[in-house]
Enzyme design. Structure first.
Site, PDB file in Angstrom:
ATOM      1  CB  SER A 134      -3.113  -3.370  -6.613  1.00 43.06           C
ATOM      2  OG  SER A 134      -1.984  -2.724  -7.179  1.00 43.06           O
ATOM      3  CG  PHE A 158      -1.398   8.161  -5.280  1.00 41.67           C
ATOM      4  CD1 PHE A 158      -0.495   9.076  -4.763  1.00 41.67           C
ATOM      5  CD2 PHE A 158      -1.534   6.935  -4.647  1.00 41.67           C
ATOM      6  CE1 PHE A 158       0.261   8.774  -3.620  1.00 41.67           C
ATOM      7  CE2 PHE A 158      -0.790   6.625  -3.518  1.00 41.67           C
ATOM      8  CZ  PHE A 158       0.106   7.553  -2.994  1.00 41.67           C
ATOM      9  CB  ILE A 159      -7.038  11.597  -8.217  1.00 43.21           C
ATOM     10  CG1 ILE A 159      -7.539  10.700  -7.088  1.00 43.21           C
ATOM     11  CG2 ILE A 159      -8.044  11.678  -9.356  1.00 43.21           C
ATOM     12  CD1 ILE A 159      -7.643   9.231  -7.431  1.00 43.21           C
ATOM     13  CD  GLU A 244      -5.446   2.111 -15.666  1.00 39.25           C
ATOM     14  OE1 GLU A 244      -4.683   2.750 -14.929  1.00 39.25           O
ATOM     15  OE2 GLU A 244      -6.573   1.705 -15.308  1.00 39.25           O
ATOM     16  NE  ARG A 245      -3.923  -4.016 -14.464  1.00 41.34           N
ATOM     17  CZ  ARG A 245      -4.689  -4.718 -13.646  1.00 41.34           C
ATOM     18  NH1 ARG A 245      -5.326  -5.791 -14.101  1.00 41.34           N
ATOM     19  NH2 ARG A 245      -4.837  -4.350 -12.388  1.00 41.34           N
ATOM     20  N   GLY A 365      -1.420   1.335 -12.506  1.00 44.78           N
ATOM     21  CA  GLY A 365      -2.244   0.392 -13.255  1.00 44.78           C
ATOM     22  C   GLY A 365      -2.132  -1.039 -12.758  1.00 44.78           C
ATOM     23  N   GLY A 366      -1.551  -1.224 -11.586  1.00 43.57           N
ATOM     24  CA  GLY A 366      -1.305  -2.562 -11.053  1.00 43.57           C
ATOM     25  C   GLY A 366       0.183  -2.845 -11.066  1.00 43.57           C
ATOM     26  CB  THR A 367       2.653  -3.400  -8.346  1.00 43.28           C
ATOM     27  OG1 THR A 367       2.059  -4.587  -7.776  1.00 43.28           O
ATOM     28  CG2 THR A 367       2.233  -2.177  -7.547  1.00 43.28           C
TER      29      THR A 367
END
Length: 384
Positions: A134, A158-159, A244-245, A365-367
């Site tokens: 992140s 992780f792409i 994205e989120r 996308g951010g934890t």
């Protein structure tokens, strides 16, 4: 469930996408899950139908529609029940192509955005690294200027679409000492000397998407492939993070809804002690809790979507929606497995896949923890 956010055109589009998913994706989901990839032809088909170009300008082959239409597409793709298919397609059109559209020059748009919208070229976004999830500012991939070229060195992890991509939008530090103010974005083409797929990664869920480690070893990229301005990459990345989120929250709600539908259907068919298990109050209450939690997440997500599409500051609402929906889908899919009993643990029943796919929604996308940290800051609370 109808919602005021969607007009009749949106609902017509939803019906068209749902029909496409039913005919051209659903019958092959199990096959693609076993193969751990879906065919490249699906990108071309999405391009033919115009689905990749919803928000992009008509001048580049897009539809120039609103973000609500793209939200409809994201929801309906998630309802195919394969997080991998939704992730692979989504990473292409809503994540990787966006920086080129917003910040790229005309030549880049003609060379990469247009064939991307048409589904003729597959794109990926290369930001994440093995020790940097992140914390975008902490990336270690670097680049140096050498004449009319930049030379990139580093690894990406992780792409999504990393194996299949024809080009990758890569984040690298042009000024390592400047931390986040020294990041730039570059378009790196597959086949460039020194640009390699380290390995295709094996995953718990999202199995039908190709996810890779990428290696950049003295990769020379033309200066013309710099996106926008040098050292502005961090700001370009952040601008798309809210969308994205929201998209991940939309996916979470759609997947949870699918799990609930499967659980209700199974509970009506499965008999124990001479009656469908749906007749038992404990199961009824489980299903009600699932439905209520889905609706909470849906309403918060739609609120964030409404604010974002109207150009308002939706940072807090977006983080809340991402956090709530990501945790909710884990709980709902877990309950769906529980209602299926032993069958829920069997690979023949799709709820096990929903459960596996859902686990990433609170990470990617951010934890959830990063979302909570953002909300703490937005609320002006004490803490780091």
């Amino acid at each position: 469930m109808a919602h005021w956010l969607f007009n009749e055109e949106h609902e017509m589009f939803r019906r068209a996408v749902r029909s496409f998913v039913k005919k051209e994706i659903l019958p092959f989901v199990e096959e693609w899950e076993r193969a751990e990839e879906f065919p490249r032809e699906l990108y071309r088909r999405m391009g033919e139908l115009g689905y990749f170009g919803i928000k992009f300008p008509e001048a580049y082959g897009g539809m120039e529609a609103d973000l609500i239409a793209e939200a409809v597409l994201i929801e309906e793709l998630a309802r195919c029940g394969s997080g991998g298919v939704a992730a692979g397609l989504g990473a292409h059109f809503r994540i990787a192509l966006t920086p080129i559209w917003k910040f790229g020059n005309e030549d880049q748009k003609r060379t990469y955005l247009m064939p991307g919208i048409a589904g003729e070229k597959v794109a990926a976004l290369g930001i994440t690294e093995a020790d940097v999830d992140s914390d975008v500012a902490g990336i270690r991939t670097t680049t140096r200027k050498d004449g009319n070229e930049y030379v990139l060195n580093g690894n990406k992890m992780f792409i999504t679409n990393g194996v299949m991509a024809d080009f990758v939008v890569v984040a690298a530090k042009t000024d390592p000492a400047a931390n986040h103010k020294g990041i730039s974005l570059f378009i790196v083409e597959r086949g460039s000397p020194g640009f390699l797929v380290g390995k295709k990664l094996k995953k718990l869920g999202w199995r039908s998407s190709d996810t890779a480690e990428l290696i950049l070893d003295e990769v020379r990229v033309p200066a013309a492939n710099l996106i926008g301005e040098e050292n502005k990459g961090f700001y370009y990345i952040m601008q798309n993070f809210q969308w994205e989120r929201i998209c991940m929250a939309l996916q979470s709600v759609a997947l949870a809804e699918l799990a609930l539908e499967q659980a209700i259907r199974y509970a009506g068919e499965r008999t124990q002690f001479g009656q469908p298990i749906q007749k038992f109050q404990v199961i009824q209450h489980m299903l009600v809790d699932m439905a209520v939690n889905i609706e909470k997440a849906r309403q918060l997500t739609y609120h964030a979507l409404y604010l974002f599409m109207n150009g308002e500051d939706a940072l807090t609402e977006t983080a809340m929606a991402k956090a709530l929906a990501g945790e909710m889908v884990r709980e709902v899919t877990d309950a769906a497995v529980q209602i299926h009993g032993g069958n829920g643990y069997m690979m023949e029943f799709p709820v096990q896949r929903y459960w596996r796919d859902a686990r990433l929604q609170s990470i990617g996308g951010g934890t959830t923890q990063i979302m909570n940290k953002m909300i703490v800051k937005q609320l002006g609370l004490a803490g780091n």
